[in-house]
Design an enzyme around this catalytic site. Structure first.
Site, PDB file in Angstrom:
ATOM      1  N   SER A  30     -54.646  21.610 -23.578  1.00  0.00           N
ATOM      2  CA  SER A  30     -53.773  20.820 -23.511  1.00  0.00           C
ATOM      3  C   SER A  30     -54.019  18.848 -24.492  1.00  0.00           C
ATOM      4  CB  SER A  30     -52.564  20.315 -22.192  1.00  0.00           C
ATOM      5  OG  SER A  30     -52.363  19.687 -21.987  1.00  0.00           O
ATOM      6  N   ASP A  62     -43.896  27.325 -24.564  1.00  0.00           N
ATOM      7  CA  ASP A  62     -44.302  27.934 -23.094  1.00  0.00           C
ATOM      8  C   ASP A  62     -44.246  27.016 -22.372  1.00  0.00           C
ATOM      9  OD1 ASP A  62     -45.832  25.091 -23.180  1.00  0.00           O
ATOM     10  OD2 ASP A  62     -47.647  25.906 -23.691  1.00  0.00           O
ATOM     11  N   HIS A 121     -47.565  26.095 -19.603  1.00  0.00           N
ATOM     12  CA  HIS A 121     -48.372  26.280 -20.282  1.00  0.00           C
ATOM     13  C   HIS A 121     -49.595  25.682 -19.376  1.00  0.00           C
ATOM     14  CE1 HIS A 121     -49.506  22.377 -22.919  1.00  0.00           C
ATOM     15  NE2 HIS A 121     -49.914  21.781 -21.913  1.00  0.00           N
TER      16      HIS A 121
END
Length: 443
Positions: free
Chosen positions: A192, A355, A388
């Protein structure tokens, strides 16, 4: 030899145990792994000095009482609404326009504990356990780069004290990890927001250093082009999981973070795609400065234009082998449409692919920009249906991430052909010039 000496020898031999090899014929063991966590997967501690001016009764109760956990949010703050103003104030940053840099509110001192160790991470326990089961050992062959996620770094010519210190520590950690592994280069695994930091970190190191110390970079759910919801966060604010947070507090939390500007969609990746739509204006990545003015955030224009845009005006290849692992096929906010109530109202959300957090155009930006670059090795892994935040808690996704790490950490190079892209569908106390923190370092 007496019993105590036998025990001591046994302990010593256990400490010197070699790592299990993941490649036939590899007697040295795998390359060391350095984890760079995502935005909220870092521990953050604070203490209040005499200079702290509490915003509400009770917020100064911790003055002079040492360090306390600021992030993740403690259960007291979650259950006691009186603690919300305290958290908001102590978590917020202040942009000093004269110094052109960000810092804590006066009287608040923060630190990131356990730098270098996986003990400083939250939410990555399943990944750490899998790597330890494969033979990696914290502080020996497995390391981590926790960071204060409220900050980022700035382009050349602009100060960024917190970010520069983190990158200095990052550099020393990589070099030390390599040294502890007989000079073998490291495998960097980022998730991320950690992907964006890792990417900028690599670009800031000399090419010879990158090739000497980095064997492969594995980027999990990277958003090197930002994402649409970053716009809505600046308009509506963020509550960091606290219940019933008033809009002014949400807005302050969101807009005070230096890193919030890094999460905005970049013109390079998003182009003219509509991100925010009102009755009179459509905002794209090309007119975000106007969007700031419209939502009442004019003070954000200067740092955005001078400190953020120059860092993301292009996506040059890092020239080290990269594996990009992304989730696809999940409904993801793409455009926020505000009605008659304007930005104080609740927008209608138009969804697209991604995502769940990161838009597809940003997830595939690496593939688009680097696949034709001579000398850049790139492997892309797409995991359908993985959100995610699901890479480390969804069984098949975790297994795929671990498999990529173990393959990268072996002695066999992955896809060595130049320019080829493969698509897979499937505590020591330390004080230095930067900060005071409790970490696991190497002295």
């Amino acid at each position: 030899m007496d019993l105590s000496r036998l025990v001591a020898v046994a302990v010593l031999l256990g400490a010197l145990r070699p790592l299990r090899s993941h490649c036939a014929g590899d007697v040295k063991g795998p390359h060391p792994v350095v984890l760079v966590p995502g935005y909220g997967s870092n521990l953050l501690e604070a203490q209040l000095t005499a200079a702290y001016a509490p915003p509400a009764p009770g917020c100064g109760a911790r003055k002079g009482n040492g360090w306390f956990r600021l992030w993740p949010i403690n259960q007291t703050a979650m259950q006691d609404p009186r603690q919300v103003p305290c958290f908001v104030d102590q978590m917020s940053l202040v942009y000093d326009a004269v110094a052109d840099d960000y810092g804590n509110v006066a009287g608040v001192v923060t630190r990131v504990p356990f730098f270098g160790s996986t003990h400083g991470l939250t939410g990555l326990d399943p990944l750490v356990r899998e790597l330890e089961a494969a033979g990696y050992r914290d502080g020996e062959s497995l390391f981590a780069v926790p960071y204060d996620f409220r900050y980022s770094v700035a382009p050349r010519g602009h100060p960024s004290a917190a970010g520069a210190c983190n990158f200095d520590d990052f550099t020393r950690l990589v070099e030390r990890a390599s040294s502890l592994s007989q000079g073998r280069p490291v495998v960097v695994v980022a998730h991320s927001f950690g992907c964006a930091l890792t990417y900028q970190f690599l670009l800031g190191r000399p090419l010879a250093w990158r090739r000497r110390f980095v064997k492969r970079v594995i980027l999990v759910a990277s958003a090197l082009g930002g994402f649409s919801e970053g716009m809505n966060d600046l308009a509506a604010g963020t509550d960091y999981g606290l219940p019933n947070v008033a809009r002014p507090s949400r807005v302050r939390l969101a807009r005070s973070q230096q890193s919030a500007l890094w999460r905005l969609p970049t013109p390079t990746v998003f182009g003219d795609r509509p991100l925010v739509v009102t009755r009179n204006t459509t905002y794209t990545a090309h007119n975000i400065a106007e969007f700031f003015e419209a939502v009442g955030f004019p003070e954000g224009v200067r740092p955005y234009v001078t400190r953020v845009l120059p860092a993301w005006e292009a996506l040059p290849a890092p020239m080290v082998p990269v594996t990009s692992i992304i989730g696809v096929g999940v409904s993801t906010p793409e455009t926020f449409v505000y009605g008659e109530d304007g930005f104080v109202g609740t927008p209608e959300v138009v969804y697209g692919d991604g995502d769940g957090d990161i838009n597809m155009v940003s997830l595939v930006a690496i593939e688009k920009e680097w696949s034709g670059v001579e000398g850049q090795v790139l492997k892309v892994v797409r995991l359908p249906g993985v959100r995610h935040d699901g890479f480390f808690n969804v069984g098949f996704a975790l297994k795929k991430v671990v498999a990529e790490i173990l393959e990268a950490g072996g002695t066999v190079e992955l896809h060595p052909k130049i320019g080829r892209v493969q698509i897979d569908a499937g505590p020591v106390w330390k004080e230095d010039r930067c900060r005071v923190h409790e970490d696991v370092w190497f002295e």
